[in-house]
Design an enzyme around this catalytic site. Structure first.
Site, PDB file in Angstrom:
ATOM      1  N   THR A  10      -5.450  88.915   5.452  1.00 12.30           N
ATOM      2  CA  THR A  10      -4.751  89.683   6.483  1.00 12.30           C
ATOM      3  C   THR A  10      -5.031  89.122   7.880  1.00 12.30           C
ATOM      4  O   THR A  10      -4.120  88.895   8.669  1.00 12.30           O
ATOM      5  CB  THR A  10      -5.211  91.162   6.414  1.00 12.30           C
ATOM      6  OG1 THR A  10      -4.989  91.623   5.090  1.00 12.30           O
ATOM      7  CG2 THR A  10      -4.455  92.032   7.397  1.00 12.30           C
ATOM      8  N   ALA A  40     -10.646  77.772   4.640  1.00 13.77           N
ATOM      9  CA  ALA A  40     -11.286  77.981   3.337  1.00 13.77           C
ATOM     10  C   ALA A  40     -10.747  79.250   2.684  1.00 13.77           C
ATOM     11  O   ALA A  40     -10.595  80.280   3.343  1.00 13.77           O
ATOM     12  CB  ALA A  40     -12.795  78.086   3.503  1.00 13.77           C
ATOM     13  N   LYS A 100     -17.972  93.399  10.043  1.00 12.88           N
ATOM     14  CA  LYS A 100     -18.939  94.430  10.458  1.00 12.88           C
ATOM     15  C   LYS A 100     -20.006  94.673   9.407  1.00 12.88           C
ATOM     16  O   LYS A 100     -21.155  94.981   9.734  1.00 12.88           O
ATOM     17  CB  LYS A 100     -18.253  95.747  10.802  1.00 12.88           C
ATOM     18  CG  LYS A 100     -17.370  96.311   9.722  1.00 12.88           C
ATOM     19  CD  LYS A 100     -15.976  95.969  10.024  1.00 12.88           C
ATOM     20  CE  LYS A 100     -14.979  96.254   8.965  1.00 12.88           C
ATOM     21  NZ  LYS A 100     -13.643  95.858   9.391  1.00 12.88           N
ATOM     22  N   GLU A 124     -16.296  90.307  18.371  1.00 12.40           N
ATOM     23  CA  GLU A 124     -15.455  91.365  18.962  1.00 12.40           C
ATOM     24  C   GLU A 124     -14.625  92.094  17.911  1.00 12.40           C
ATOM     25  O   GLU A 124     -14.452  93.317  17.959  1.00 12.40           O
ATOM     26  CB  GLU A 124     -14.513  90.743  20.011  1.00 12.40           C
ATOM     27  CG  GLU A 124     -13.663  91.753  20.741  1.00 12.40           C
ATOM     28  CD  GLU A 124     -14.506  92.745  21.538  1.00 12.40           C
ATOM     29  OE1 GLU A 124     -15.193  92.323  22.476  1.00 12.40           O
ATOM     30  OE2 GLU A 124     -14.498  93.946  21.184  1.00 12.40           O
ATOM     31  N   GLY A 129     -11.041  96.456  15.929  1.00 13.65           N
ATOM     32  CA  GLY A 129      -9.987  95.436  15.954  1.00 13.65           C
ATOM     33  C   GLY A 129      -9.730  94.834  17.315  1.00 13.65           C
ATOM     34  O   GLY A 129     -10.585  94.152  17.885  1.00 13.65           O
ATOM     35  N   GLY A 182      -0.070 100.093   3.886  1.00 14.05           N
ATOM     36  CA  GLY A 182      -0.951  98.942   4.024  1.00 14.05           C
ATOM     37  C   GLY A 182      -2.158  99.181   4.915  1.00 14.05           C
ATOM     38  O   GLY A 182      -2.886  98.252   5.256  1.00 14.05           O
ATOM     39  N   LYS A 200     -19.760 100.021  11.905  1.00 13.28           N
ATOM     40  CA  LYS A 200     -19.333  99.878  13.302  1.00 13.28           C
ATOM     41  C   LYS A 200     -20.223 100.715  14.225  1.00 13.28           C
ATOM     42  O   LYS A 200     -20.553 100.288  15.337  1.00 13.28           O
ATOM     43  CB  LYS A 200     -17.870 100.300  13.431  1.00 13.28           C
ATOM     44  CG  LYS A 200     -16.928  99.329  12.719  1.00 13.28           C
ATOM     45  CD  LYS A 200     -15.541  99.916  12.539  1.00 13.28           C
ATOM     46  CE  LYS A 200     -14.604  98.949  11.848  1.00 13.28           C
ATOM     47  NZ  LYS A 200     -13.333  99.561  11.431  1.00 13.28           N
ATOM     48  N   GLY A 301      -5.405  95.610  11.268  1.00 17.27           N
ATOM     49  CA  GLY A 301      -4.163  94.846  11.120  1.00 17.27           C
ATOM     50  C   GLY A 301      -4.377  93.394  11.503  1.00 17.27           C
ATOM     51  O   GLY A 301      -5.254  93.071  12.314  1.00 17.27           O
TER      52      GLY A 301
HETATM   53  P1  NDP Z   1      -8.701  89.766   3.126  1.00 16.89           P
HETATM   54  O1  NDP Z   1      -9.287  90.322   1.880  1.00 16.89           O
HETATM   55  O2  NDP Z   1      -7.279  89.998   3.430  1.00 16.89           O
HETATM   56  O3  NDP Z   1      -8.952  88.188   3.154  1.00 16.89           O
HETATM   57  C1  NDP Z   1     -10.139  87.598   2.728  1.00 16.89           C
HETATM   58  C2  NDP Z   1      -9.946  86.097   2.648  1.00 16.89           C
HETATM   59  O4  NDP Z   1     -11.191  85.509   2.295  1.00 16.89           O
HETATM   60  C3  NDP Z   1      -8.924  85.660   1.576  1.00 16.89           C
HETATM   61  O5  NDP Z   1      -8.084  84.666   2.102  1.00 16.89           O
HETATM   62  C4  NDP Z   1      -9.810  85.088   0.465  1.00 16.89           C
HETATM   63  O6  NDP Z   1      -9.222  84.011  -0.227  1.00 16.89           O
HETATM   64  C5  NDP Z   1     -10.970  84.565   1.271  1.00 16.89           C
HETATM   65  N1  NDP Z   1     -12.175  84.427   0.468  1.00 16.89           N
HETATM   66  C6  NDP Z   1     -12.737  85.351  -0.333  1.00 16.89           C
HETATM   67  N2  NDP Z   1     -13.849  84.847  -0.907  1.00 16.89           N
HETATM   68  C7  NDP Z   1     -13.970  83.576  -0.466  1.00 16.89           C
HETATM   69  C8  NDP Z   1     -14.891  82.538  -0.687  1.00 16.89           C
HETATM   70  N3  NDP Z   1     -15.921  82.705  -1.525  1.00 16.89           N
HETATM   71  N4  NDP Z   1     -14.714  81.357  -0.060  1.00 16.89           N
HETATM   72  C9  NDP Z   1     -13.656  81.176   0.767  1.00 16.89           C
HETATM   73  N5  NDP Z   1     -12.734  82.134   1.033  1.00 16.89           N
HETATM   74  C10 NDP Z   1     -12.901  83.308   0.415  1.00 16.89           C
HETATM   75  O7  NDP Z   1      -9.638  90.286   4.327  1.00 16.89           O
HETATM   76  P2  NDP Z   1      -9.205  90.679   5.813  1.00 16.89           P
HETATM   77  O8  NDP Z   1      -8.476  89.557   6.424  1.00 16.89           O
HETATM   78  O9  NDP Z   1      -8.614  92.024   5.816  1.00 16.89           O
HETATM   79  O10 NDP Z   1     -10.650  90.831   6.505  1.00 16.89           O
HETATM   80  C11 NDP Z   1     -11.425  89.732   6.871  1.00 16.89           C
HETATM   81  C12 NDP Z   1     -12.609  90.208   7.710  1.00 16.89           C
HETATM   82  O11 NDP Z   1     -12.111  90.796   8.901  1.00 16.89           O
HETATM   83  C13 NDP Z   1     -13.474  91.258   7.044  1.00 16.89           C
HETATM   84  O12 NDP Z   1     -14.807  91.078   7.419  1.00 16.89           O
HETATM   85  C14 NDP Z   1     -12.936  92.558   7.597  1.00 16.89           C
HETATM   86  O13 NDP Z   1     -13.894  93.584   7.599  1.00 16.89           O
HETATM   87  C15 NDP Z   1     -12.609  92.131   9.015  1.00 16.89           C
HETATM   88  N6  NDP Z   1     -11.608  92.958   9.668  1.00 16.89           N
HETATM   89  C16 NDP Z   1     -10.425  93.217   9.034  1.00 16.89           C
HETATM   90  C17 NDP Z   1      -9.480  94.001   9.656  1.00 16.89           C
HETATM   91  C18 NDP Z   1      -8.180  94.287   9.000  1.00 16.89           C
HETATM   92  O14 NDP Z   1      -7.382  95.046   9.570  1.00 16.89           O
HETATM   93  N7  NDP Z   1      -7.871  93.729   7.838  1.00 16.89           N
HETATM   94  C19 NDP Z   1      -9.731  94.593  10.985  1.00 16.89           C
HETATM   95  C20 NDP Z   1     -11.000  94.227  11.570  1.00 16.89           C
HETATM   96  C21 NDP Z   1     -11.901  93.444  10.910  1.00 16.89           C
HETATM   97  P3  NDP Z   1      -7.909  84.194  -1.143  1.00 16.89           P
HETATM   98  O15 NDP Z   1      -6.784  84.433  -0.180  1.00 16.89           O
HETATM   99  O16 NDP Z   1      -7.769  82.903  -1.861  1.00 16.89           O
HETATM  100  O17 NDP Z   1      -8.195  85.362  -2.038  1.00 16.89           O
HETATM  101  N1  HSE Z   2     -10.389  99.250   7.254  1.00 13.64           N
HETATM  102  C1  HSE Z   2     -10.550  99.300   8.667  1.00 13.64           C
HETATM  103  C2  HSE Z   2      -9.844 100.510   9.247  1.00 13.64           C
HETATM  104  C3  HSE Z   2      -9.962  98.087   9.348  1.00 13.64           C
HETATM  105  O1  HSE Z   2      -9.122 101.214   8.554  1.00 13.64           O
HETATM  106  O2  HSE Z   2     -10.030 100.742  10.434  1.00 13.64           O
HETATM  107  C4  HSE Z   2     -10.965  97.062   9.673  1.00 13.64           C
HETATM  108  O3  HSE Z   2     -11.978  97.468  10.500  1.00 13.64           O
END
Ligand code: NDP
Ligand code: HSE
Length: 426
Positions: A10, A40, A100, A124, A129, A182, A200, A301
Site C-alpha cells: 500500500t 524489495a 510503528k 514520521e 500517516g 480498504g 503510536k 492510506g
Molecule cells: P503492505 O502489507 O501493503 O506491504 C508490505 C510489503 O512488504 C509488500 O510489498 C510485501 O511484499 C513486502 N514484504 C513482506 N515481507 C517481505 C520480506 N521478507 N522482504 C521483502 N519485502 C517483504 O503494508 P503497508 O504498505 O500497508 O505498510 C507498510 C508499513 O507502513 C507498515 O509498517 C505499516 O504499519 C506502515 N504504515 C501503513 C499505513 C497504511 O495506511 N497502510 C499507514 C502508516 C504506516 P509482497 O508485495 O511481495 O507481498
Molecule cells: N491501520 C492504521 C489505521 C493505518 O487504521 O490507522 C496505519 O497506521
C-alpha cells in the site's frame, strides 16, 4: 543518492510512484538526485502497479540495503524489518520507516545504531500517516514542556466508531464496511484491539516526555466491546466515544511521572477531537508555553503515508549533501510510569440498577467510601425494573476507581456494571 525501498505494498508502491513522478523537485529539495536502486518484495512475480519498474524488484532485501544511501523500510512487523534496518544503519545508510510496531518495541536499539553510525533514523509515517506530529514533537516543541497528548491515531477504529455513531450499526457491520472500503486489514486485530494505537501512543509519549516508553508500558483496551447503544448513550449525555491514545505528565496529583493508555474514551461533544470523523486522525498536544495545538489529517492510506515518508527521505538526503543529522533520541528525563494509585482519571460508570428506594444512596455510598467525588449522575428510564444510571466522577486514582467498581459490582442493588470509561477533555 541511492534510495532502496523495502516493501511495495500500500505505502511502498506510492513511495515508488512519487519518487518517479516528482524526482526533479525532490532532487532540488534534497540537494542532489535521488536514484531508486531497488525495491524489495516478498514475491517478485506478484502483479504490481504499472509505475513500479519490474527490473528493480528483488527478493534479496539484505543485499539491496548494502547498495543504498537511504533505505526506506515499508515491510512492517518486527522481522525481517528490524534486522534490515539495523544492517542499513550499521552500513552507514540513513533509514526512513513507517513501522510503528518496530519503533514501539526496538527504539533504543535503532536509535543507538543510528547514533553509532552517525546516520539518520526518521519515522514520521509511523504515527498518524501524513500528519506531521512526529516532527512537531521531536523538533518544533523541543523548547517547550509538553503536559498532555491526546490522539485519535487509528483511522480504522475511528471510522468504525463513526459508522456506529452516525448510522447506528453494530460493531461487526461497521467493521465489514471498513474492510470493504480498504481501511481495515483482512485481519483487523491490531486496529480493533488497540495495538496499533498503543504502538503510536508509545512513540508519541517517548517524544513528548523525553522518556523511553515501549508498547509494553501502554495499557490497552480496544473497541470490540463498544455497542451502538453505548455511543448513543454517550451522545445523549453530551459526549463522543473515541478510541483515544492519552499520554500525560502526572502533574495533577503532584507525582513526578507519566501515564499512557489507549481506551475507548468519552470526550465532550464540544472538544475538537469529537469532530474528527471517518478515517481521519488528529492529535492534540498541550504544552506549558505553547498552550493547545492540534494536528489533523489523513492517518492512513498509500499516498498520504508516502507523503510523510518522502519528507523524511528529502531530510535524510539533504543531510548527506549538506551535513547535519536528525535529532538523536532524547530520553534524558527518564520519567517513571505512574502507578494506578498515582494516576488520576475522570471516569464514567454505567450501571444497571434495581429500581427501588435506597439504591442511589447505596451507590453514592460506595463512591464516598472510596474517596471519589461524583461530578454528575443521570438516571434513564427503567425497563423490566432495571434503571440505568450513568455517573461521572471528578478525577480520582485509577486504583480507587477499580476498587469502587469492584464494590459496586458486589452491591445487591447493582444488577450490572455496563461500562467503565475514562473521560478526557473537561
Ligand atoms: P503492505 O502489507 O501493503 O506491504 C508490505 C510489503 O512488504 C509488500 O510489498 C510485501 O511484499 C513486502 N514484504 C513482506 N515481507 C517481505 C520480506 N521478507 N522482504 C521483502 N519485502 C517483504 O503494508 P503497508 O504498505 O500497508 O505498510 C507498510 C508499513 O507502513 C507498515 O509498517 C505499516 O504499519 C506502515 N504504515 C501503513 C499505513 C497504511 O495506511 N497502510 C499507514 C502508516 C504506516 P509482497 O508485495 O511481495 O507481498
Ligand atoms: N491501520 C492504521 C489505521 C493505518 O487504521 O490507522 C496505519 O497506521
Amino acid at each position: 543518492m541511492r534510495v532502496a525501498v523495502l516493501g511495495c505494498g500500500t505505502v511502498g508502491a506510492q513511495v515508488v510512484r512519487l519518487l518517479r513522478e516528482h524526482g526533479t523537485d525532490l532532487a532540488a529539495r534534497a540537494g542532489g538526485p535521488l536514484q531508486l536502486v531497488g525495491v524489495a518484495v516478498r514475491d517478485a512475480a506478484a502483479p504490481r502497479p504499472p509505475w513500479v519498474p519490474t527490473e528493480l524488484l528483488t527478493t534479496d532485501a539484505a543485499t539491496l540495503v548494502r547498495r543504498a544511501d537511504v533505505v526506506v523500510e515499508l515491510i512492517g512487523g518486527i522481522e525481517p524489518a528490524r534486522t534490515l534496518a539495523l544492517a542499513a544503519l550499521a552500513g552507514g545508510a540513513s533509514v526512513v520507516t513507517g513501522n510503528k510496531a518496530l519503533l514501539a518495541a526496538h527504539a533504543a536499539e535503532l536509535h543507538g545504531a543510528a547514533a553509532a553510525a552517525g546516520t539518520d533514523l526518521y519515522y514520521e509515517a509511523a504515527v498518524a500517516g501524513a500528519v506531521p506530529v512526529v516532527y512537531a514533537l521531536r523538533e518544533s516543541m523541543a523548547g517547550d514542556n509538553v503536559t498532555t497528548v491526546l490522539g485519535i491515531v487509528n483511522g480504522t477504529t475511528n471510522f468504525i466508531l463513526d459508522e456506529m455513531a452516525t448510522r447506528g450499526v453494530g460493531f461487526e457491520e461497521a467493521l465489514a464496511r471498513a474492510q470493504e472500503l480498504g481501511y481495515a486489514e483482512a485481519d483487523p486485530t491490531a486496529d480493533v484491539d488497540g495495538h496499533d494505537a498503543a504502538a503510536k501512543a508509545a512513540i508519541l509519549a517517548s517524544l513528548a516526555f523525553h522518556t523511553r516508553v515501549s508498547i509494553d508500558d501502554v495499557p490497552v483496551e480496544g473497541i470490540r466491546a463498544v455497542t451502538a447503544e453505548d455511543i448513543a448513550d454517550a451522545r445523549a449525555a453530551g459526549y463522543a466515544l473515541k478510541l483515544l491514545a492519552v499520554a500525560r505528565r502526572g502533574t495533577d496529583g503532584g507525582a513526578r511521572g507519566i501515564s499512557v493508555r489507549v481506551a475507548p474514551t468519552l470526550l465532550p461533544l464540544t472538544h475538537p477531537l469529537a469532530a474528527v470523523h471517518g478515517a481521519f486522525n488528529a492529535v492534540v498536544v498541550e504544552a506549558a508555553a505553547a498552550g493547545r495545538l492540534m494536528f489533523y489529517g489523513q492517518g492512513a492510506g498509500g499516498a498520504p503515508t508516502a507523503s510523510a515518508v518522502l519528507g523524511d527521505v528529502v531530510a535524510a538526503a539533504a543531510h548527506r549533501v549538506h551535513g547535519g543529522n536528525a535529532p538523536r533520541e532524547s530520553t534524558y528525563a527518564e520519567l517513571p510510569l505512574l502507578s494506578p494509585e498515582q494516576t488520576l482519571v475522570r471516569t464514567q460508570v454505567q450501571l444497571g440498577l434495581a429500581d427501588r428506594p435506597g439504591t442511589l444512596a447505596a451507590v453514592a455510598g460506595v463512591y464516598g467510601r472510596h474517596g471519589i467525588s461524583i461530578a454528575s449522575a443521570r438516571q434513564g428510564a427503567a425497563a423490566d425494573g432495571t434503571a440505568r444510571l450513568t455517573i461521572v466522577s471528578h478525577p480520582a486514582s485509577e486504583a480507587a476507581v477499580a476498587r469502587a467498581v469492584a464494590d459496586l459490582a458486589a452491591e445487591p442493588s447493582v444488577r450490572e456494571v455496563r461500562s467503565v470509561r475514562p473521560v478526557e477533555g473537561e
